[in-house]
Design a protein around this motif. Structure first.
Motif, short mmCIF file in Angstrom:
data_model
loop_
_atom_site.label_atom_id
_atom_site.label_comp_id
_atom_site.label_asym_id
_atom_site.label_seq_id
_atom_site.Cartn_x
_atom_site.Cartn_y
_atom_site.Cartn_z
N ASN A 47 0.88 -1.35 -0.04
CA ASN A 47 0.10 -0.04 0.00
C ASN A 47 0.82 1.26 0.03
OD1 ASN A 47 -2.45 -1.19 0.07
ND2 ASN A 47 -1.96 -1.92 2.47
N ILE A 48 2.14 1.04 -0.03
CA ILE A 48 3.13 2.30 -0.08
C ILE A 48 2.65 3.31 -1.07
CG2 ILE A 48 4.88 1.36 -1.52
CD1 ILE A 48 5.33 3.02 2.19
N ASN A 49 2.60 3.09 -2.31
CA ASN A 49 2.25 4.20 -3.15
C ASN A 49 1.05 4.93 -2.87
OD1 ASN A 49 4.22 3.33 -4.96
ND2 ASN A 49 3.57 2.23 -6.32
N TYR A 50 -0.01 4.10 -2.59
CA TYR A 50 -1.10 4.98 -1.93
C TYR A 50 -0.99 5.77 -0.79
CZ TYR A 50 -5.73 5.77 -0.03
OH TYR A 50 -7.00 6.62 0.53
N SER A 88 9.63 11.04 7.59
CA SER A 88 10.30 11.89 6.61
C SER A 88 9.58 13.41 6.26
CB SER A 88 10.87 11.17 5.44
OG SER A 88 11.50 10.15 5.47
N PRO A 89 9.93 14.45 6.22
CA PRO A 89 9.21 15.56 6.21
C PRO A 89 8.84 15.83 4.69
CG PRO A 89 11.51 16.11 6.43
CD PRO A 89 11.31 14.54 6.57
N GLY A 90 9.35 15.27 3.87
CA GLY A 90 9.19 15.45 2.38
C GLY A 90 9.29 14.14 1.62
N PHE A 91 8.71 14.16 0.10
CA PHE A 91 8.87 12.94 -0.52
C PHE A 91 10.23 12.68 -0.86
CE2 PHE A 91 8.61 11.11 -5.01
CZ PHE A 91 8.12 9.98 -4.51
N PRO A 92 11.22 13.52 -1.35
CA PRO A 92 12.50 13.04 -1.88
C PRO A 92 13.06 12.42 -0.68
CG PRO A 92 11.93 15.22 -2.48
CD PRO A 92 10.81 14.88 -1.73
N LEU A 93 13.06 12.70 0.42
CA LEU A 93 13.83 12.09 1.51
C LEU A 93 13.19 10.49 1.84
CD1 LEU A 93 15.90 11.55 3.69
CD2 LEU A 93 14.62 12.78 5.39
N ARG A 147 -1.33 9.98 -0.66
CA ARG A 147 -2.06 10.86 -0.01
C ARG A 147 -1.25 11.67 1.00
NH1 ARG A 147 -7.09 9.03 1.24
NH2 ARG A 147 -7.35 10.76 2.62
N LYS A 148 0.13 11.46 1.41
CA LYS A 148 0.72 12.07 2.15
C LYS A 148 1.58 13.19 1.46
CE LYS A 148 4.25 11.58 5.89
NZ LYS A 148 3.52 12.70 6.74
N TYR A 149 2.20 13.18 0.46
CA TYR A 149 2.96 13.92 -0.44
C TYR A 149 2.27 14.55 -1.60
CZ TYR A 149 6.58 11.88 3.17
OH TYR A 149 7.18 11.55 4.06
N GLY A 150 1.17 13.88 -2.03
CA GLY A 150 0.41 14.59 -3.00
C GLY A 150 1.18 14.17 -4.37
N VAL A 151 2.06 13.25 -4.38
CA VAL A 151 2.88 12.59 -5.80
C VAL A 151 1.49 11.99 -6.29
CG1 VAL A 151 4.96 12.85 -4.65
CG2 VAL A 151 3.49 10.92 -4.63
N GLU A 152 2.18 11.81 -7.92
CA GLU A 152 1.20 11.03 -9.04
C GLU A 152 1.86 10.07 -9.73
OE1 GLU A 152 -1.02 14.05 -11.20
OE2 GLU A 152 -1.99 14.85 -9.21
N ALA A 153 1.29 9.56 -10.72
CA ALA A 153 1.75 8.59 -11.16
C ALA A 153 3.36 8.59 -11.86
CB ALA A 153 0.97 8.27 -12.80
N ALA A 154 3.81 10.13 -12.30
CA ALA A 154 5.27 10.34 -12.86
C ALA A 154 6.19 10.04 -11.65
CB ALA A 154 4.94 11.59 -13.42
N GLU A 155 5.81 10.55 -10.51
CA GLU A 155 6.85 10.36 -9.39
C GLU A 155 7.03 8.91 -8.84
OE1 GLU A 155 5.08 14.75 -9.28
OE2 GLU A 155 4.38 12.58 -9.23
N LEU A 156 5.60 8.35 -8.92
CA LEU A 156 5.58 6.84 -8.42
C LEU A 156 6.30 5.98 -9.52
CD1 LEU A 156 2.01 6.83 -6.84
CD2 LEU A 156 4.14 6.93 -5.61
#
Length: 209
Positions: free
Chosen positions: A122-125, A186-191, A129-138
């Protein structure tokens, strides 16, 4: 059907290994090739989606991709018939004889699967939800994870020869736990993504072992 294929492929590959002590290296190479071509397939979806307007839209692109996969599977299956089995399995018949050690390993693997089902699958979901990323980032995260696992898998046989197969498995999986624990902090998606990729590399490098 795919599950039956996967279960059967492991013993077939093991039977093909002629030299003692090569099991770790061969199964690691097998995983490396799978990850490399899986990553290539994932990256091919990006140019296809860029051309979606010319190909009839995203839905049509996915249809074409599934059709291409079907053709690849159809071409692959007859090639497997060229492999010649050795040992008892080549004679046919079925008998279930499982050692106590195998049962213990299966039980431990079942616990790992339970944890993966609760969190990893479930990590992609959760990322979305947490960082607002979409298909490109995932998608980029998936490719980065595959490449990191590929690199770690390449080092797994050397680690196994130094520590022993069992100790190498334990060391790799234990090293991955603090990284997974740090992901939700982590405070942000990159980390978070970097930690998750490192965790995936360590955890999955032990699969061939």
């Amino acid at each position: 059907l795919n599950a039956a294929w996967n279960v059967s492929l492991g013993p077939l590959l093991a039977d093909s290994i002629e030299e003692d002590g090569q099991m770790d290296a061969v199964f690691s190479l097998f995983q490396i090739l799978n990850l490399a071509f899986s990553s290539l397939g994932s990256m091919l979806t990006w140019p296809l989606l860029e051309l979606s307007a010319r190909l009839g839209g995203p839905l049509q692109v996915y249809r074409l991709a599934i059709a291409a996969c079907s053709l690849l599977f159809a071409a692959e299956a007859p090639l497997v018939l060229l492999v010649r089995e050795v040992g008892a399995r080549a004679q046919g018949g079925f008998s279930l004889r499982v050692s106590s050690v195998a049962l213990k390993l299966a039980g431990l693997n079942a616990l790992l699967a339970l944890g993966a089902g609760l969190g990893i699958w479930n990590i992609n979901y959760w990322f979305a939800r947490k960082y607002g990323v979409e298909a490109a980032e995932l998608g980029a995260l998936a490719v980065a994870g595959n490449l990191a696992i590929l690199a770690a898998t390449g080092a797994a046989p050397a680690l196994s020869s130094r520590l022993g197969t069992l100790n190498a498995v334990v060391a790799l999986q234990l090293a991955s736990i603090p990284l997974l624990f740090a992901v939700p902090l982590s405070p942000g998606f990159p980390l978070a993504a970097a930690l998750y990729v490192a965790r995936s590399a360590l955890m999955n490098a032990s699969n061939p072992l």
